[in-house]
Design a protein around this motif. Structure first.
Motif, short mmCIF file in Angstrom:
data_model
loop_
_atom_site.label_atom_id
_atom_site.label_comp_id
_atom_site.label_asym_id
_atom_site.label_seq_id
_atom_site.Cartn_x
_atom_site.Cartn_y
_atom_site.Cartn_z
N PHE A 1 -4.85 7.83 5.78
CA PHE A 1 -4.95 9.23 5.37
C PHE A 1 -5.28 10.15 6.54
O PHE A 1 -5.19 11.37 6.40
CB PHE A 1 -6.00 9.38 4.26
CG PHE A 1 -5.53 8.87 2.93
CD1 PHE A 1 -4.70 9.64 2.14
CD2 PHE A 1 -5.87 7.60 2.50
CE1 PHE A 1 -4.24 9.17 0.92
CE2 PHE A 1 -5.42 7.11 1.28
CZ PHE A 1 -4.60 7.90 0.49
N CYS B 1 0.83 -1.21 0.00
CA CYS B 1 0.00 0.00 0.00
C CYS B 1 0.86 1.26 0.00
O CYS B 1 1.90 1.32 0.65
CB CYS B 1 -0.90 0.04 1.23
SG CYS B 1 -2.18 -1.22 1.25
N GLY C 1 -3.03 0.27 7.84
CA GLY C 1 -2.88 1.70 7.63
C GLY C 1 -2.84 2.53 8.89
O GLY C 1 -2.55 3.72 8.82
N PHE D 1 -3.79 6.56 -3.82
CA PHE D 1 -3.81 5.39 -2.94
C PHE D 1 -3.61 4.13 -3.77
O PHE D 1 -4.38 3.85 -4.69
CB PHE D 1 -5.12 5.28 -2.18
CG PHE D 1 -5.23 4.03 -1.35
CD1 PHE D 1 -4.32 3.79 -0.32
CD2 PHE D 1 -6.21 3.08 -1.60
CE1 PHE D 1 -4.39 2.62 0.44
CE2 PHE D 1 -6.29 1.91 -0.84
CZ PHE D 1 -5.38 1.68 0.18
N SER E 1 -0.14 5.38 0.49
CA SER E 1 -1.08 6.49 0.67
C SER E 1 -0.30 7.78 0.52
O SER E 1 0.76 7.93 1.12
CB SER E 1 -1.74 6.42 2.05
OG SER E 1 -2.49 5.23 2.18
#
Length: 507
Positions: free
Chosen positions: A482, A424, A503, A443, A426
């Motif tokens: 985020f 991932c 995340g 993203f 972001s």
């Protein structure tokens, strides 16, 4: 003025159909032309245009099928007792895809009829600025006249004419989703999002797949995000060959194999390899050639597209929406929205125009990539590096970390770290002089389409970095990243997470 129709649409894709139905709803007398020219392999389809038949819809279903296959590793690790001989059946998947597509084709026919739009299954051509000529199957040439005409013909995949055998033997995305036999060992030519999406699900469905790329992946997208997609796809076992393109394709009639000659443009090295299927995805060409534009005064660019002002060509009553517009996003929702706004201005006294900025979109590679607004490179070019602050964060999805996904064998050569890399990324790109207003959202990760759609509202409303920081994240999710971006690129600190909570932060 005595015209037979108030509004005629050429093209039965998403933008054309949306405009036709909206015009009819507003009281206009409407006709819509749609005719599918078969590919060189004889592939054709029903009403609905590229997205429904040979684009977004079948692509997303095959993408989903490939994700289910990749998830078998996770299922076994988490206790599901699976047979050792689990295999994928291409024909079953294609039948399911085409069954759903045909259901949509039927619903669109019904939708046009219920909205009192006259559907004409014929190839339309301008006879003069207000007259359309057409021929029904085995019938004489007929004409009709219209006060306003909309060109919504979309585009078709480009196959280079200067590569011997390419047009004859290669397929495109127009053929892939209804392919009746498994593609087998496949060469995908191109580095666009269509190339990577198709290569991605073919590889995850266990078909040996090679991607031949002229230069870079995902030109026009954020380079850091593109690099993350490349890193993840390589870890999954994808074989990329950069600066390599086919120079000829021949077919072994005895085996049915395709013999592909290739050349490396950097080293000038030439070599060859046999494939079962060659898929070209090097771009699309506007399907406007042959419309008879020379009979209208409409000026098209050499590539067949139009420079428009609020979807109007240089001939005010002839309009265009969708993939035939120069410099506009080639996206289904964009064509739909632009078509509806156009019609409301013509027939509904509206003044609202289409805003082509901050349009969200997603690339459905095995690990998806969602984006809104500017790439880092575009932001710097527009505002200057000193006015841009970038907040990146790389991490491993919680579920992937828990099941210990590992790199494919082809990615392990000379690499002793066999664990899967952070899947991932972001990233927020902010404008310092505007209180760190978010001008770019990126993203890379699972379900990026769903994640990006939600954040698109905030970005469109002018959210700042502080607005993002003030929201409490949902834990444990990838999207909560985020709400906790603290490292900037300019700080020089690492933006790769060392923990295992996805995340977010566990404590």
């Amino acid at each position: 003025m005595g015209y037979e129709y108030d509004f005629v649409v050429i093209g039965g894709g998403s933008g054309g159909m949306a405009a036709a139905k909206e015009a009819a709803r507003l009281g206009a007398k409407v006709a819509l032309f749609d005719f599918v020219k078969p590919t060189v392999h004889g592939t054709k389809w029903g009403l609905g245009g590229t997205c429904v038949n040979v684009g977004c819809v079948p692509k997303k279903i095959m993408h989903y099928s490939s994700l289910l296959g990749a998830g078998l590793h996770d299922a076994a690790y988490l206790g599901w007792q699976l047979p050792s001989n689990v295999q994928h059946n291409w024909e079953t998947m294609v039948d399911a895809v085409q069954s759903h597509v045909k259901k949509l084709n039927f619903s669109y026919r019904v939708g046009l009829r219920s909205n009192k739009v006259q559907y004409i299954n014929a190839l339309a051509r301008f006879q003069d600025p207000h007259t359309i000529a057409y021929e029904l199957k085995n019938g004489p040439t007929q004409t009709l006249t219209a006060q306003h005409i909309l060109i919504a013909t979309g585009g078709r995949p480009t196959v280079p004419a200067d590569v011997p055998g390419a047009k004859e033997y290669a397929i495109t995305s127009d053929d892939l989703f209804s392919l009746q036999t498994p593609p087998g060992k496949t060469l995908v030519v191109g580095g666009s999002y269509i190339a990577l999406e198709c290569a991605g699900f073919l590889h995850e469905l266990k078909y040996p797949t090679t991607v031949a790329v002229r230069s870079i992946l995902l030109r026009g997208f954020d380079r850091q995000a593109a690099a993350k997609i490349q890193e993840v796809m390589v870890a999954q076992g994808m074989n990329f060959r950069f600066s390599v393109l086919p120079t000829s394709i021949t077919k072994n009639e005895a085996t049915g194999k395709l013999h592909v000659a290739l050349r490396n443009s950097e080293t000038n090295e030439t070599f060859s390899e046999e494939f079962d299927t060659v898929l070209y995805a090097v771009g699309r060409t506007a399907d406007t050639f042959g419309l008879g534009l020379e009979n209208t005064g409409v000026v098209a660019l050499p590539n067949g597209k139009f420079d428009t002002v609020n979807e109007a060509t240089n001939v005010p009553h002839i309009h265009a929406v969708g993939d035939v517009l120069q410099g506009k996003p080639e996206l289904t929702p964009v064509a739909i929205r632009a078509g509806e706004y156009l019609v409301r201005r013509i027939f509904g006294n509206s003044t609202k125009t289409m805003n082509y900025d901050l349009v969200p979109t997603t690339v459905f590679t095995p690990v998806e990539y969602g984006t809104i607004g500017l790439s880092e490179e575009e932001a710097i070019a527009r505002y200057g590096k000193e006015d841009i602050v970038v907040y990146p964060w790389e991490f491993q999805t919680l579920e992937w970390g828990a099941v210990h996904r590992q790199k494919a064998e082809s990615a392990r050569e000379g690499d002793y770290d066999i664990d899967f890399p952070a899947n991932c990324l972001s990233k927020l790109i902010c404008l310092k002089s505007a209180n760190e207003k978010v001008i770019g959202f990126h993203f890379v990760g699972p379900n990026a389409g769903e994640v990006t759609q939600g954040f698109a509202v905030a970005v469109a409303m002018g959210a700042t970095k502080e607005d993002f920081d003030n929201v409490v994240g949902i834990h444990p999710t990838d999207a909560e990243s985020f709400q906790a971006l603290t490292v900037t690129k300019e700080s020089g600190a690492s933006w790769v997470a060392s923990g295992g909570c996805g995340g977010g932060v566990c404590g």
